[in-house]
Design a protein around this motif. Structure first.
Motif, PDB file in Angstrom:
ATOM      1  N   ARG A  72     -12.196  36.610  -7.527  1.00  0.00           N
ATOM      2  CA  ARG A  72     -10.956  36.042  -8.266  1.00  0.00           C
ATOM      3  C   ARG A  72     -11.371  36.323  -9.777  1.00  0.00           C
ATOM      4  O   ARG A  72     -12.364  36.943  -9.923  1.00  0.00           O
ATOM      5  CB  ARG A  72     -10.965  33.741  -8.525  1.00  0.00           C
ATOM      6  N   THR A  73      -9.917  36.193 -10.575  1.00  0.00           N
ATOM      7  CA  THR A  73      -9.986  36.875 -12.011  1.00  0.00           C
ATOM      8  C   THR A  73      -9.750  36.291 -12.721  1.00  0.00           C
ATOM      9  O   THR A  73      -9.092  35.310 -12.615  1.00  0.00           O
ATOM     10  CB  THR A  73      -9.568  38.343 -11.885  1.00  0.00           C
ATOM     11  N   ALA A  74     -10.265  35.802 -14.430  1.00  0.00           N
ATOM     12  CA  ALA A  74      -9.890  34.966 -14.993  1.00  0.00           C
ATOM     13  C   ALA A  74      -9.086  35.687 -16.236  1.00  0.00           C
ATOM     14  O   ALA A  74      -9.571  36.580 -16.955  1.00  0.00           O
ATOM     15  CB  ALA A  74     -10.437  34.587 -15.400  1.00  0.00           C
ATOM     16  N   ILE A  75      -8.109  35.601 -16.508  1.00  0.00           N
ATOM     17  CA  ILE A  75      -7.034  36.078 -17.880  1.00  0.00           C
ATOM     18  C   ILE A  75      -6.818  35.294 -18.363  1.00  0.00           C
ATOM     19  O   ILE A  75      -6.605  33.849 -18.481  1.00  0.00           O
ATOM     20  CB  ILE A  75      -5.499  36.923 -17.400  1.00  0.00           C
ATOM     21  N   VAL A  76      -8.098  35.485 -20.169  1.00  0.00           N
ATOM     22  CA  VAL A  76      -7.957  34.942 -20.251  1.00  0.00           C
ATOM     23  C   VAL A  76      -7.238  34.954 -22.052  1.00  0.00           C
ATOM     24  O   VAL A  76      -7.060  36.005 -22.708  1.00  0.00           O
ATOM     25  CB  VAL A  76      -8.962  33.792 -21.375  1.00  0.00           C
ATOM     26  N   CYS A  77      -6.659  33.956 -22.900  1.00  0.00           N
ATOM     27  CA  CYS A  77      -5.944  34.264 -23.880  1.00  0.00           C
ATOM     28  C   CYS A  77      -5.418  33.696 -24.862  1.00  0.00           C
ATOM     29  O   CYS A  77      -5.373  32.058 -24.621  1.00  0.00           O
ATOM     30  CB  CYS A  77      -4.306  35.583 -23.628  1.00  0.00           C
ATOM     31  N   ARG A  78      -5.283  34.017 -26.057  1.00  0.00           N
ATOM     32  CA  ARG A  78      -4.611  32.062 -27.377  1.00  0.00           C
ATOM     33  C   ARG A  78      -2.948  32.657 -26.682  1.00  0.00           C
ATOM     34  O   ARG A  78      -2.400  33.612 -26.826  1.00  0.00           O
ATOM     35  CB  ARG A  78      -5.015  33.042 -28.281  1.00  0.00           C
ATOM     36  N   MET A  79      -2.480  31.617 -26.604  1.00  0.00           N
ATOM     37  CA  MET A  79      -1.491  31.496 -26.714  1.00  0.00           C
ATOM     38  C   MET A  79      -0.559  30.346 -28.055  1.00  0.00           C
ATOM     39  O   MET A  79      -1.004  29.315 -28.103  1.00  0.00           O
ATOM     40  CB  MET A  79      -0.286  30.407 -25.213  1.00  0.00           C
ATOM     41  N   SER A  80       0.727  30.954 -28.469  1.00  0.00           N
ATOM     42  CA  SER A  80       1.393  29.461 -29.295  1.00  0.00           C
ATOM     43  C   SER A  80       2.366  29.135 -28.874  1.00  0.00           C
ATOM     44  O   SER A  80       2.796  29.327 -27.694  1.00  0.00           O
ATOM     45  CB  SER A  80       2.007  30.582 -30.328  1.00  0.00           C
ATOM     46  N   HIS A  81       2.974  27.370 -29.561  1.00  0.00           N
ATOM     47  CA  HIS A  81       3.889  27.389 -28.092  1.00  0.00           C
ATOM     48  C   HIS A  81       4.769  26.160 -28.481  1.00  0.00           C
ATOM     49  O   HIS A  81       4.290  25.775 -30.111  1.00  0.00           O
ATOM     50  CB  HIS A  81       3.540  26.200 -26.783  1.00  0.00           C
ATOM     51  N   ALA A  82       6.275  26.232 -28.369  1.00  0.00           N
ATOM     52  CA  ALA A  82       6.970  25.236 -29.041  1.00  0.00           C
ATOM     53  C   ALA A  82       6.520  23.665 -29.816  1.00  0.00           C
ATOM     54  O   ALA A  82       6.977  23.196 -30.380  1.00  0.00           O
ATOM     55  CB  ALA A  82       8.402  25.287 -28.555  1.00  0.00           C
ATOM     56  N   PHE A 108      -4.408  23.088 -10.695  1.00  0.00           N
ATOM     57  CA  PHE A 108      -4.491  23.112  -9.187  1.00  0.00           C
ATOM     58  C   PHE A 108      -3.564  24.372  -8.987  1.00  0.00           C
ATOM     59  O   PHE A 108      -2.776  22.868  -7.633  1.00  0.00           O
ATOM     60  CB  PHE A 108      -5.988  23.097  -8.598  1.00  0.00           C
ATOM     61  N   LEU A 109      -2.922  25.226  -8.894  1.00  0.00           N
ATOM     62  CA  LEU A 109      -2.047  25.626  -8.298  1.00  0.00           C
ATOM     63  C   LEU A 109      -1.459  26.665  -6.887  1.00  0.00           C
ATOM     64  O   LEU A 109      -2.636  26.263  -6.474  1.00  0.00           O
ATOM     65  CB  LEU A 109      -0.747  26.422  -8.913  1.00  0.00           C
ATOM     66  N   ASN A 110      -0.721  26.985  -6.365  1.00  0.00           N
ATOM     67  CA  ASN A 110      -1.065  27.467  -4.886  1.00  0.00           C
ATOM     68  C   ASN A 110      -0.958  29.200  -5.286  1.00  0.00           C
ATOM     69  O   ASN A 110      -0.618  30.072  -5.998  1.00  0.00           O
ATOM     70  CB  ASN A 110       0.270  27.713  -4.792  1.00  0.00           C
ATOM     71  N   GLY A 111      -2.452  29.471  -4.900  1.00  0.00           N
ATOM     72  CA  GLY A 111      -3.005  30.135  -4.760  1.00  0.00           C
ATOM     73  C   GLY A 111      -3.839  30.937  -5.732  1.00  0.00           C
ATOM     74  O   GLY A 111      -4.710  31.659  -6.649  1.00  0.00           O
ATOM     75  N   HIS A 112      -3.825  29.792  -7.654  1.00  0.00           N
ATOM     76  CA  HIS A 112      -4.348  30.122  -8.778  1.00  0.00           C
ATOM     77  C   HIS A 112      -4.619  28.686  -9.433  1.00  0.00           C
ATOM     78  O   HIS A 112      -3.601  28.203  -8.918  1.00  0.00           O
ATOM     79  CB  HIS A 112      -2.953  31.377  -9.480  1.00  0.00           C
ATOM     80  N   THR A 121      -6.251  32.256 -13.564  1.00  0.00           N
ATOM     81  CA  THR A 121      -7.560  32.675 -12.155  1.00  0.00           C
ATOM     82  C   THR A 121      -6.754  32.868 -11.706  1.00  0.00           C
ATOM     83  O   THR A 121      -6.193  32.066 -10.494  1.00  0.00           O
ATOM     84  CB  THR A 121      -8.175  31.269 -12.205  1.00  0.00           C
ATOM     85  N   VAL A 122      -6.501  34.007 -10.704  1.00  0.00           N
ATOM     86  CA  VAL A 122      -5.464  34.525  -9.664  1.00  0.00           C
ATOM     87  C   VAL A 122      -7.187  36.020  -9.046  1.00  0.00           C
ATOM     88  O   VAL A 122      -7.932  36.320  -9.698  1.00  0.00           O
ATOM     89  CB  VAL A 122      -4.680  35.604 -10.230  1.00  0.00           C
ATOM     90  N   ASN A 123      -6.160  36.498  -7.588  1.00  0.00           N
ATOM     91  CA  ASN A 123      -7.484  36.936  -7.613  1.00  0.00           C
ATOM     92  C   ASN A 123      -7.251  38.336  -7.796  1.00  0.00           C
ATOM     93  O   ASN A 123      -5.750  38.143  -8.545  1.00  0.00           O
ATOM     94  CB  ASN A 123      -6.789  37.365  -5.677  1.00  0.00           C
ATOM     95  N   SER A 124      -7.473  39.753  -6.901  1.00  0.00           N
ATOM     96  CA  SER A 124      -8.132  41.054  -7.957  1.00  0.00           C
ATOM     97  C   SER A 124      -6.751  41.479  -8.035  1.00  0.00           C
ATOM     98  O   SER A 124      -5.888  41.673  -9.077  1.00  0.00           O
ATOM     99  CB  SER A 124      -9.007  41.470  -7.211  1.00  0.00           C
ATOM    100  N   GLU A 125      -5.273  41.135  -6.761  1.00  0.00           N
ATOM    101  CA  GLU A 125      -4.411  41.927  -7.055  1.00  0.00           C
ATOM    102  C   GLU A 125      -2.684  41.290  -7.464  1.00  0.00           C
ATOM    103  O   GLU A 125      -2.568  41.899  -8.735  1.00  0.00           O
ATOM    104  CB  GLU A 125      -4.186  42.346  -5.115  1.00  0.00           C
TER     105      GLU A 125
END
Length: 415
Positions: A203-213, A224-228, A245-249
């Protein structure tokens, strides 16, 4: 035992080959674990030389890399004692007041509240690049710490008096003790003849900073969601660190989205709990591989940081384990010196190894089991993790035990 790789002639005195300044410990790797170790050793009156294969710029002024580190109470204490914490900008330190664990779209939430267990905070979230910059600044303020850049180790050897490494430029460097802190894929660990168990999660982790309302209220979410898996970690201001965190695809597909579509995807996966979200920084991609060395020492040789234990980020113990290892190793070395022993004393190194393994191995194995359970999408696995959350939420002693692991504090410290 270390293999006799490219044995080198040994000078009579334990000095650096390139100058007359003696060194007590050679450290390979100028990451935050290696530099923290150099500071801790310098405070004990020991001279250290840190060998780093990269150029100076990324060490002295590390770029933002998307990673945000959850530091425990013990880690904060260690950093404060080393004078490193004080060099992290206070307005970039975010207290983690509570954590919620969620299983898919189930309404059941496993909560951990700092206040309920007598803590000011479960921990503190700090951008990784600021920790690295603070470690460098403090290390370079120590007269007993010397940093050698573009120093790639190509071989090492050992005799009865010390360890010698040879660099790519041919220069030999020598000390009574060599410590590898050169990442979870440590080449020096391999040169020392120490293997490691590696678990590629695929699996691969995509990390980033997010602003939110909406404000995050200092709450971390592990979903822990379905498949990710999606973690939302509260940062300073009205921003959070997102770890998807998701699979490579899936990673390739998500990285191909424009900023707006990606941010909308994070908000939707998080069920809009923080309202509209926008990217506040670049996205970074990290393949997930956990590593545990077969042993943490050999004669006149030790491993710390990710070279010893490289964790899956779900429990946020990675750099914390690095700091715990620094504290334990320096304590054992200081004790050896007080008893008149050599710094490469087997008793000190084996004691460090036993303590570090006792602390880290159960959490390493437990973390990998949790990740497997919560990322397997069979019906039995989904039912099992729902049951785990339900049982844990109704067992206060279990929750307190988990909280102590999150904070890095012993039960007696609650008073």
């Amino acid at each position: 035992m270390l293999p006799p790789v490219n044995a080198l002639p040994m000078p009579a005195a334990l000095t650096l080959a390139s100058d007359a300044e003696p060194t007590d410990v050679l450290i390979v790797g100028a990451g935050p674990a290696g530099l923290a170790l150099s500071v801790a050793l310098a405070r004990e009156g020991l001279h250290c030389t840190v060998l780093e294969q990269s150029e100076l710029a990324p060490i002295a002024q590390p770029a933002e890399d998307g990673r945000d580190i959850a530091l425990t109470h013990r880690s904060r204490r260690i950093l404060e004692q080393l004078g490193i914490w004080q060099h992290i900008p206070a307005d970039e330190i975010a207290p983690l007041r509570r954590a919620h664990v969620r299983n898919g779209h189930s309404p059941l939430v496993l909560p951990f509240e700092a206040q309920d267990d007598g803590y000011e905070a479960l921990g503190w979230l700090v951008p990784n690049h600021l920790i690295r910059a603070a470690c460098y600044r403090v290390a370079m303020s120590e007269d007993r710490v010397h940093l050698r850049m573009q120093a790639r180790v190509t071989s090492l050897s050992r005799d009865a008096l010390g360890m010698t490494v040879r660099l790519e430029d041919g220069s030999p460097w020598r000390a009574p003790l060599l410590v590898a802190a050169d990442s979870r894929f440590s080449t020096v660990r391999r040169m020392a003849g120490i293997g490691a168990r590696m678990l590629d999660f695929g699996r691969t982790a995509i990390v980033c900073r997010m602003s939110h309302a909406q404000p995050h209220d200092g709450t971390a979410h592990e979903c822990f969601l379905n498949g990710h898996t999606l973690a939302i970690l509260p940062m300073a201001g009205q921003q959070s660190s997102a770890v998807w965190t998701v699979n490579s695809e899936g990673a390739t597909r998500l990285m191909a989205l424009d900023e707006t579509a990606f941010a909308d995807g994070v908000a939707q996966a998080f069920e809009h709990r923080l309202g509209a979200m926008t990217l506040a920084g670049p996205r970074h991609v990290y393949p997930l591989v956990a590593v545990y060395a077969q042993r943490f020492w050999a004669e006149r040789f030790a491993l710390i940081g990710d070279a010893a234990v490289g964790m899956h980020p779900v429990t946020a113990h990675g750099y914390n384990f690095g700091l715990y290892g620094v504290e334990t190793l320096v304590r054992e070395l200081a004790q050896a010196r007080r008893l008149g022993r050599d710094l490469g004393d087997d008793r000190a190194l084996s004691a460090y190894s036993r303590e570090h393994e006792r602390l880290t191995l159960p959490i390493y194995l437990g973390t990998n089991a949790i990740v497997k359970l919560f990322t397997t999408e069979t019906l039995p696995a989904r039912l099992a993790r729902e049951a785990v959350l339900r049982v844990a939420s109704h067992l206060p002693p279990l929750k307190k035990a988990i909280t102590r692991q999150l904070t890095g504090r012993k039960q007696s410290a609650l008073a």
